[in-house]
Write a protein that holds these residues in place. Structure first.
Motif, mmCIF file in Angstrom:
data_model
loop_
_atom_site.group_PDB
_atom_site.id
_atom_site.type_symbol
_atom_site.label_atom_id
_atom_site.label_comp_id
_atom_site.label_asym_id
_atom_site.label_seq_id
_atom_site.Cartn_x
_atom_site.Cartn_y
_atom_site.Cartn_z
ATOM 1 N N THR A 1 0.664 -1.050 0.080
ATOM 2 C CA THR A 1 -0.141 0.035 0.097
ATOM 3 C C THR A 1 0.568 1.832 0.163
ATOM 4 O O THR A 1 0.249 2.493 0.016
ATOM 5 C CB THR A 1 -0.873 0.081 1.212
ATOM 6 O OG1 THR A 1 0.402 0.186 2.244
ATOM 7 C CG2 THR A 1 -1.686 -1.356 1.406
ATOM 8 N N GLY A 2 2.341 1.172 0.524
ATOM 9 C CA GLY A 2 3.282 2.212 0.291
ATOM 10 C C GLY A 2 3.038 3.012 1.665
ATOM 11 O O GLY A 2 3.293 3.977 1.862
ATOM 12 N N GLU A 3 1.794 2.118 2.705
ATOM 13 C CA GLU A 3 1.944 2.555 3.894
ATOM 14 C C GLU A 3 3.252 2.383 4.902
ATOM 15 O O GLU A 3 4.088 1.272 4.831
ATOM 16 C CB GLU A 3 1.199 2.436 4.773
ATOM 17 C CG GLU A 3 -0.399 2.968 4.248
ATOM 18 C CD GLU A 3 -1.970 2.384 4.502
ATOM 19 O OE1 GLU A 3 -1.733 1.027 5.069
ATOM 20 O OE2 GLU A 3 -2.898 2.731 4.037
ATOM 21 N N ARG A 4 4.021 2.724 5.714
ATOM 22 C CA ARG A 4 5.008 2.268 6.981
ATOM 23 C C ARG A 4 4.290 0.630 7.050
ATOM 24 O O ARG A 4 3.675 0.517 7.490
ATOM 25 C CB ARG A 4 4.908 3.298 8.239
ATOM 26 C CG ARG A 4 3.267 3.025 9.035
ATOM 27 C CD ARG A 4 3.369 4.500 10.112
ATOM 28 N NE ARG A 4 2.684 5.240 8.815
ATOM 29 C CZ ARG A 4 2.613 6.827 9.833
ATOM 30 N NH1 ARG A 4 2.083 6.723 11.146
ATOM 31 N NH2 ARG A 4 2.065 8.053 9.369
ATOM 32 N N LEU A 5 5.743 0.399 7.489
ATOM 33 C CA LEU A 5 5.802 -0.952 8.041
ATOM 34 C C LEU A 5 6.606 -1.578 9.708
ATOM 35 O O LEU A 5 6.281 -1.870 10.036
ATOM 36 C CB LEU A 5 7.241 -1.586 6.928
ATOM 37 C CG LEU A 5 6.548 -1.851 6.074
ATOM 38 C CD1 LEU A 5 7.765 -2.268 4.294
ATOM 39 C CD2 LEU A 5 5.218 -2.996 6.065
ATOM 40 N N SER A 6 6.800 -0.269 10.045
ATOM 41 C CA SER A 6 6.951 0.409 11.647
ATOM 42 C C SER A 6 6.595 1.270 12.035
ATOM 43 O O SER A 6 6.358 2.777 11.087
ATOM 44 C CB SER A 6 8.811 0.578 11.579
ATOM 45 O OG SER A 6 8.836 0.957 12.726
ATOM 46 N N ARG A 7 6.083 1.843 13.091
ATOM 47 C CA ARG A 7 5.402 2.612 13.700
ATOM 48 C C ARG A 7 6.414 3.491 13.948
ATOM 49 O O ARG A 7 6.164 4.778 14.308
ATOM 50 C CB ARG A 7 4.326 2.542 14.851
ATOM 51 C CG ARG A 7 3.221 0.840 14.919
ATOM 52 C CD ARG A 7 2.566 0.358 15.792
ATOM 53 N NE ARG A 7 1.509 -0.531 15.469
ATOM 54 C CZ ARG A 7 0.956 -0.774 16.082
ATOM 55 N NH1 ARG A 7 0.911 -0.548 17.547
ATOM 56 N NH2 ARG A 7 -0.179 -1.523 16.321
ATOM 57 N N LYS A 8 8.081 3.386 14.163
ATOM 58 C CA LYS A 8 8.196 4.197 14.745
ATOM 59 C C LYS A 8 9.589 4.835 13.674
ATOM 60 O O LYS A 8 9.733 4.152 12.520
ATOM 61 C CB LYS A 8 9.398 3.283 15.924
ATOM 62 C CG LYS A 8 9.139 3.015 16.769
ATOM 63 C CD LYS A 8 8.741 3.603 17.810
ATOM 64 C CE LYS A 8 8.140 3.214 19.544
ATOM 65 N NZ LYS A 8 7.892 3.813 20.481
ATOM 66 N N LEU A 9 9.578 6.114 13.917
ATOM 67 C CA LEU A 9 10.400 7.335 12.678
ATOM 68 C C LEU A 9 11.514 6.632 13.402
ATOM 69 O O LEU A 9 12.420 6.224 14.365
ATOM 70 C CB LEU A 9 10.275 8.148 13.128
ATOM 71 C CG LEU A 9 9.200 8.842 12.548
ATOM 72 C CD1 LEU A 9 8.843 10.560 12.997
ATOM 73 C CD2 LEU A 9 9.166 9.223 10.569
ATOM 74 N N MET A 10 12.390 6.717 12.315
ATOM 75 C CA MET A 10 14.164 6.020 12.215
ATOM 76 C C MET A 10 14.719 7.679 12.993
ATOM 77 O O MET A 10 13.943 8.852 12.337
ATOM 78 C CB MET A 10 14.930 5.920 10.695
ATOM 79 C CG MET A 10 14.366 4.113 10.389
ATOM 80 S SD MET A 10 15.081 3.218 11.084
ATOM 81 C CE MET A 10 16.863 3.239 11.001
#
Length: 437
Positions: A298-307
């Motif tokens: 979907t192009g959505e994030r795979l982790s809830r945490k920002l790098m």
């Protein structure tokens, strides 16, 4: 080695050198290499000497060796290195060759150890390479003369590069200065390793790199095509009619990304020096399709945490290519590193590592299977493509073919390789026969 054997070896080396020079010098621009440069074990050995023994290459990340005693081993051809963090926190690159009788010291691909101990005769070294113990009653010798041999190490924003040359190229300083503004926010050195996958490709290392440097074949990557624009590598005058809608959508996404980067004070321009320096590289920040956050269906994030300290999940991908053996994708939610390690003339180990934020928790902030889904499939598909290419160039019917305009970066890689190998082989011509073998 007897004088006759030495002379024979020198003559053979000279013969391989002259043959390789002829093949390289007659390559027409924008044309693939002749078959022996992909298939011949003797020319592969010259590759190892002319490229991997003279240039900086990507080895690992600081995130993979976060604590003193943590190490990884990197094997390239017959070369083996131990990349280890010592008791002072320094990252060292040590040749994985015991100073007693040459046995391999560390046999695992990674681990943690207080000491590096050779299993053959128990010679033991500190993590900085110093010889600590050589048990042999009655023997006295200067142990300070028998430390493990070292290689040069340079960490660029947590990416660890190694050079085994006595005098490594200095323009890695230029690379570091240029890419740091793009990479610093990811805080790669402090990231957490989510997982690693080693995949053996049945092909020459240059075919692995050629395959990576173009998207002409990306129709064979359905999972990747969900988030990576199918028009990557194309220009306005090379977009086929069937991709016109994708091209227009990519232009809108890139414009939105640039506006967002400008708001956050982040660089996004393409900076390319793939052919005009030893440490050749290309870096850019590019939009992703759909939600524009990550490599997912979907192009959505795979982790809830920002790098690191990144301010936004929708920052596309930071794409870095470094000659001769690595490429990287920096997403706001994770970073992926890829390294190609030549094994033999027709085998290349591709090591992929997924990094997430230091405080991300598996099963809570990310799912490893979902995180790796796109590139597990893409890497497997690429391995099949590389194997097909190796089988083809090994046929007596193979004739070098032309690179398309969308394969500019393939030409840049092969041009870089050709120039550096010619320079190396010309240098051999000025050595004494004994120095060539």
């Amino acid at each position: 080695m007897t004088l006759a054997q030495h002379t024979t070896a020198s003559t053979a080396t000279t013969g391989h050198r002259d043959r390789m020079l002829g093949l390289l010098r007659r390559r027409p621009p924008r044309t693939s290499l002749e078959a022996p440069l992909y298939t011949d074990p003797d020319l592969f050995s010259l590759d190892m000497q002319g490229i991997f023994a003279t240039q900086w290459f990507f080895a690992t990340t600081e995130a993979e060796i976060p604590e003193p005693g943590d190490y990884v081993t990197v094997d390239i051809g017959t070369l083996s290195l131990i990349i280890v963090r010592d008791d002072d926190g320094q990252v060292n690159a040590l040749h994985n060759v015991c100073r007693h009788r040459g046995a391999r010291v560390m046999t695992d691909r990674r681990g943690t150890t207080a000491r590096l101990t050779c299993a053959y005769h128990s010679w033991t070294y500190a993590t900085d390479g110093t010889l600590l113990h050589a048990s042999s009653p009655g023997e006295t010798f200067d142990r300070t003369c028998f430390s493990l041999r070292t290689a040069h190490v340079r960490s660029v924003c947590g990416l660890v590069f190694v050079c085994t040359a006595a005098e490594p190229p200095t323009d890695i300083d230029d690379l570091a200065a240029t890419v740091t503004p793009y990479l610093a926010g990811f805080d790669i050195a402090s990231a957490k390793v989510a997982t690693r996958i080693d995949l053996m490709e049945e092909g020459n290392w240059k075919l692995t790199m050629e395959n990576n440097r173009e998207c002409y074949h990306c129709g064979g990557h359905p999972e990747l095509a969900c988030s990576l624009f199918a028009t990557w590598g194309l220009t306005a005058d090379t977009v086929p009619p069937e991709l016109a809608a994708d091209w227009d959508r990519s232009l809108l996404a890139d414009a939105a990304l640039r506006e967002r980067c400008t708001t956050h004070g982040l660089p996004w321009d393409i900076v390319e020096h793939l052919t005009d320096r030893d440490a050749g590289f290309r870096i850019s920040r590019e939009a992703l399709d759909k939600a524009g956050e990550s490599f997912s269906v979907t192009g959505e994030r795979l982790s809830r945490k920002l790098m690191g300290d990144l301010p936004d999940f929708r920052l596309g991908r930071t794409s870095l290519h470094v000659q001769p053996n690595a490429w990287f994708h920096g997403l706001s939610d994770h970073v992926i590193t890829f390294a190609a390690y030549p094994v033999s003339a027709d085998r290349t180990l591709v090591r992929t590592t997924w990094l997430v934020a230091e405080d991300a928790v598996a099963g809570e902030d990310y799912d490893v299977d979902e995180l790796t889904h796109v590139w597990r499939h893409t890497n497997s598909q690429d391995a099949d493509f590389v194997q097909l290419a190796q089988q083809g160039v090994s046929s007596p019917a193979y004739v070098p073919g032309p690179y398309m305009r969308s394969e500019d970066q393939v030409e840049a890689f092969i041009g870089w390789y050709t120039d550096h190998m010619i320079r190396h082989l010309d240098h051999l011509d000025h050595l004494d026969p004994g120095e060539r073998s």
